[in-house]
Design a protein around this motif. Structure first.
Motif, PDB file in Angstrom:
ATOM      1  N   PHE A 239       0.826  -1.205   0.000  1.00 42.98           N
ATOM      2  CA  PHE A 239       0.000   0.000   0.000  1.00 42.98           C
ATOM      3  C   PHE A 239       0.864   1.261   0.000  1.00 42.98           C
ATOM      4  CE2 PHE A 239      -2.436   3.248   2.486  1.00 42.98           C
ATOM      5  CZ  PHE A 239      -3.398   3.513   1.509  1.00 42.98           C
TER       6      PHE A 239
ATOM      7  N   ARG B  20      -1.247   2.245  -5.192  1.00 45.21           N
ATOM      8  CA  ARG B  20      -2.327   3.189  -4.869  1.00 45.21           C
ATOM      9  C   ARG B  20      -2.913   3.801  -6.135  1.00 45.21           C
ATOM     10  NH1 ARG B  20       1.719   4.779  -1.340  1.00 45.21           N
ATOM     11  NH2 ARG B  20       1.980   6.816  -2.346  1.00 45.21           N
TER      12      ARG B  20
ATOM     13  N   PRO C  71      -6.032  -2.882   1.399  1.00 44.99           N
ATOM     14  CA  PRO C  71      -5.118  -1.860   0.881  1.00 44.99           C
ATOM     15  C   PRO C  71      -3.983  -2.425   0.034  1.00 44.99           C
ATOM     16  CG  PRO C  71      -4.653  -2.290   3.182  1.00 44.99           C
ATOM     17  CD  PRO C  71      -5.886  -3.065   2.852  1.00 44.99           C
ATOM     18  N   ASP C  72      -3.773  -3.744   0.072  1.00 41.61           N
ATOM     19  CA  ASP C  72      -2.625  -4.333  -0.622  1.00 41.61           C
ATOM     20  C   ASP C  72      -3.021  -5.102  -1.875  1.00 41.61           C
ATOM     21  OD1 ASP C  72      -3.946  -6.373   0.673  1.00 41.61           O
ATOM     22  OD2 ASP C  72      -2.127  -7.361   1.432  1.00 41.61           O
TER      23      ASP C  72
END
Length: 371
Positions: free
Chosen positions: A24, A30, A135-136
């Motif tokens: 992330f 992102r 998030p990953d």
């Protein structure tokens, strides 16, 4: 009656929950999350929420924190999404069992949804759609826009067995129930226990969806994999993308068993290009056959697929399981009806797009989704 969302002003919330000590913090991860997930939803407005943990101790080498993994760095990364709320906790203890890991994953998702509910209460509004993601995740292709989804069901990925817990899309009216999957830990399942036993987050989510009778569609068109900060994207996980269509067509003798590999290859190549390991491009494995030639030969045959009736058995395939062997194993929990000829024709059109390198939300991919 099947209901589509036709409102031109749909409000969406994206919940990022999980560990934030790895990929992330890499800008490209992102960027693609924003382009291929947040922006691709096609909502009039998207509010982002983060409930993240920064682990000082991890059990696996590939989960070791990145060198720049600090609370400040995590907050800075999250701010790129213009979030409504960001919560970051630092953990010092490692997870000691599968049940501990499952509880951690599902409780973080529930805590993130609590942030969404607090925002709804404060703003006196209700989100039309609430999306749970990690998030990953490495997003290889865009998600379907919400206007193409039915508002009477939850869309769950098929990346893991028996269902994927890393990503799902829920209409606002069902979101609270879905995000409470942590309640299913330790519960018995009304489905075939041999297929859903275990203490993983995936099994708990499956039991929760079944026991609460939450309308659910397992969808294999979400093109994402886990990304590690050092190893890059785990591109092998893309073997499940559109696998159900291949299995359905293969069962009717319309394509060979090579279909899944031929469909997955362009996605895998895109994944290796966009999410290489730290320090350089990843090595592309030589294909066992000429997948490009296979797609070119199969596409026109699929375009002429005859009507063979409706298939009322849900096809469940994952990257770690043999697709044909899993046909119908979750029929007690999730049952659907599809016209195989419609699926085959849409698959044929998709093969043409893939041969041209088009991995986005194309007309063919939409037709396959609708079929």
């Amino acid at each position: 009656m099947l209901l589509f969302h036709h409102s031109a002003a749909q409000q969406c919330a994206v919940c990022f929950s999980g560990g934030a000590s790895g990929s992330f913090l890499q800008p490209h991860v992102r960027r693609f999350a924003k382009e291929r997930l947040v922006d691709a939803l096609g909502c009039a407005a998207v509010d982002s929420f983060f409930y993240l943990t920064l682990d000082n101790t991890q059990q696996r080498d590939d989960l070791l924190p990145a060198p720049n993994a600090t609370v400040e760095a995590v907050y800075a990364a999250a701010r790129e999404f213009d979030p409504v709320s960001v919560t970051v906790h630092v953990r010092d203890d490692s997870l000691k069992s599968d049940e501990d890991a499952a509880h951690a994953q599902l409780s973080k998702a529930a805590a993130c949804y609590a942030l969404v509910e607090a925002s709804e209460l404060a703003a006196r509004k209700r989100y039309d759609w609430v999306i749970r993601t990690r998030p990953d995740l490495a997003w290889v292709a865009a998600v379907p826009p919400v206007k193409s989804l039915y508002e009477d069901r939850v869309y769950v990925s098929q990346h893991s067995w028996p269902v994927g817990d890393a990503f799902f899309v829920a209409p606002g009216k069902l979101a609270r129930e879905v995000f409470r999957a942590v309640d299913a830990l330790g519960q018995d399942s009304p489905c075939d226990a041999s297929q859903v036993e275990g203490k993983s987050a995936e099994s708990a989510l499956h039991r929760h969806l079944a026991s609460r009778k939450i309308p659910t569609q397992l969808y294999d068109g979400f093109a994402f994999v886990i990304a590690r900060w050092r190893e890059g994207g785990d591109c092998r996980g893309l073997k499940q993308v559109h696998a159900s269509a291949c299995v359905l067509a293969a069962n009717e003798g319309l394509v060979s068993d090579a279909c899944q590999a031929a469909v997955a290859r362009p996605y895998e190549e895109g994944c290796r290009r966009d999410f290489p390991p730290l320090g350089g491009a990843s090595t592309t494995e030589a294909p066992d056959f000429d997948d490009a030639a296979w797609r070119a030969a199969a596409a026109p045959k699929l375009a002429k697929a005859p009507f063979v009736g409706q298939n009322r058995v849900l096809v469940v395939t994952t990257a770690g399981h043999d697709g044909p062997a899993l046909v119908g194993q979750l029929a007690l929990c999730f049952v659907g009806a599809v016209r195989v000829d419609n699926v085959a024709k849409a698959l044929g059109a998709l093969l043409g797009d893939l041969s041209e390198g088009a991995l986005g939300w194309t007309t063919a991919r939409k037709e396959l989704h609708d079929a």
